[in-house]
Scaffold this active site. Sequence first.
Site, short mmCIF file in Angstrom:
data_model
loop_
_atom_site.label_atom_id
_atom_site.label_comp_id
_atom_site.label_asym_id
_atom_site.label_seq_id
_atom_site.Cartn_x
_atom_site.Cartn_y
_atom_site.Cartn_z
N HIS A 104 -2.97 -7.81 -2.24
CA HIS A 104 -3.03 -8.35 -0.88
C HIS A 104 -4.47 -8.42 -0.39
CE1 HIS A 104 -3.31 -4.01 -0.29
NE2 HIS A 104 -3.83 -4.24 0.90
N ASP A 106 -6.34 -7.76 3.36
CA ASP A 106 -5.91 -7.01 4.53
C ASP A 106 -5.60 -7.90 5.74
OD1 ASP A 106 -6.02 -4.55 3.25
OD2 ASP A 106 -8.15 -4.29 3.69
N HIS A 263 -6.84 -6.98 -3.19
CA HIS A 263 -6.92 -5.68 -3.86
C HIS A 263 -5.50 -5.08 -3.96
CE1 HIS A 263 -7.23 -4.82 0.45
NE2 HIS A 263 -6.63 -3.67 0.20
N ARG A 278 -9.20 4.95 5.95
CA ARG A 278 -9.67 3.56 6.00
C ARG A 278 -10.09 3.15 7.40
NH1 ARG A 278 -6.05 -1.59 4.43
NH2 ARG A 278 -6.46 -2.40 6.51
C1 SIN Z 1 -5.42 -0.46 0.99
O1 SIN Z 1 -4.76 -1.45 0.69
O2 SIN Z 1 -6.17 -0.46 1.95
C2 SIN Z 1 -5.27 0.80 0.17
C3 SIN Z 1 -6.08 0.74 -1.06
C4 SIN Z 1 -6.03 2.05 -1.78
O3 SIN Z 1 -5.42 3.01 -1.29
O4 SIN Z 1 -6.61 2.12 -2.87
#
Ligand code: SIN
Length: 296
Positions: A104, A106, A263, A278
Site C-alpha cells: 500500500h 499511505d 510498502h 509512526r
Molecule cells: C506501515 O504500513 O506504516 C507499517 C510498516 C511497518 O510496520 O513496517
Amino acid sequence: MTTYETIVVRPLTANIGAEIEGLDLSKPLDNRQSEELYRAFLEHHVVFLRGQDMTPEQHMTAGRLFGEICGIPFVKSVEGYPEIVEIVKEAEERKTYNFGGNWHTDMTFLEEPAKASVLYGLEVPPAGGDTKFAATAAAYDALSPRMQEILESLTGIHTGGRSYGKSGKFAGSKTSTKSMQIDASDDADAEIEHPIVRVHPETGRKALYVNPNYTLRIKDLAEDESAAILNFLYAHMVRDEFTCRFQWTPGAVAIWDNRVTMHRAINDYDGARRVMHRVTIGGDRPVAAAASASAA
Ligand code: SIN
C-alpha cells in the site's frame, strides 16, 4: 546521483532505498544536514537511519523536517501524543492481518493522501518483521510508451473501507488484537478518485499511483477490465528490480516518500513482539500527468 557533504548516503539499489549515516535525530539538525537529508529522501524515495534514540517529541521534530504531521485516521494514537501512532504486534498474537501487511501507499483513501511517513523501530523481532518498499516511478518508467499513455488517461477509485470500514479487515473481532485499536467507521467507505499516474510535485517524476490495499477499481471500466489492468500493475510494481527490503534493528528509522513508493510489513515473526512508532506527514492532492502537461 548528487553528492553529500554532511551525511554518508549508501544506496541499497539503483531504484530505491539508501542507508544514511552521520545524523543523530535526537539533536537539532543544521540547515545543511536537513537539506541533504531531504535531498536523499527525494533521490532515493526511502531512507534508513540506524541506531537512533528519540523521545516522541524528537520523533515529531524529525517528522516536521518533511512537512506538517497529520496523524492516521481510524487508528488510535499513542496516549498523550495524538500525532504518533503505535504499530504493534504482541508475541502471542497470531494474526492473519498485520497492520500494513498488504502492499500500500499511505492513506490514498484521502483526497490529500500522506506525503511522507517516519517509522521508528522501538522493539523489533530478532528475525523477520522486515519492511519492503517498491519504487513506483521506476515501475512507471519501465512501461512501454503506449501503456504509459493509456494509464495516464485513467482514474483510480480508492477507499479505506476494506481496512477500516465496518466490515473491513480490522473491524471488531476479526483482528483479535488487543495491541492496536482501530475505530472502524462507515466514513472509511468513501470513494476517492486519484489519477493512476501522478506527477511528483517536487521532482516532476511520473509514478504509478494504485495499490492493492486501497484501490478499488478503475473509473469507467468494466469490472473485469479494471481487475486485469490493476492485477498487471500490482505484479509489475513489485518486480524485484523495483523493490528493496529493510531489516530492522532497534532504533532504526525509515522515512519514505508516499508519492513514489508502496510498502508492506512482512508478517513472519509470530512469537516475537514488534513495536513501531509512526509519524505521518500530510500531502497534496495528487496531480495527473495530463493536467501537469497542460499547465506547463
Ligand atoms: C506501515 O504500513 O506504516 C507499517 C510498516 C511497518 O510496520 O513496517
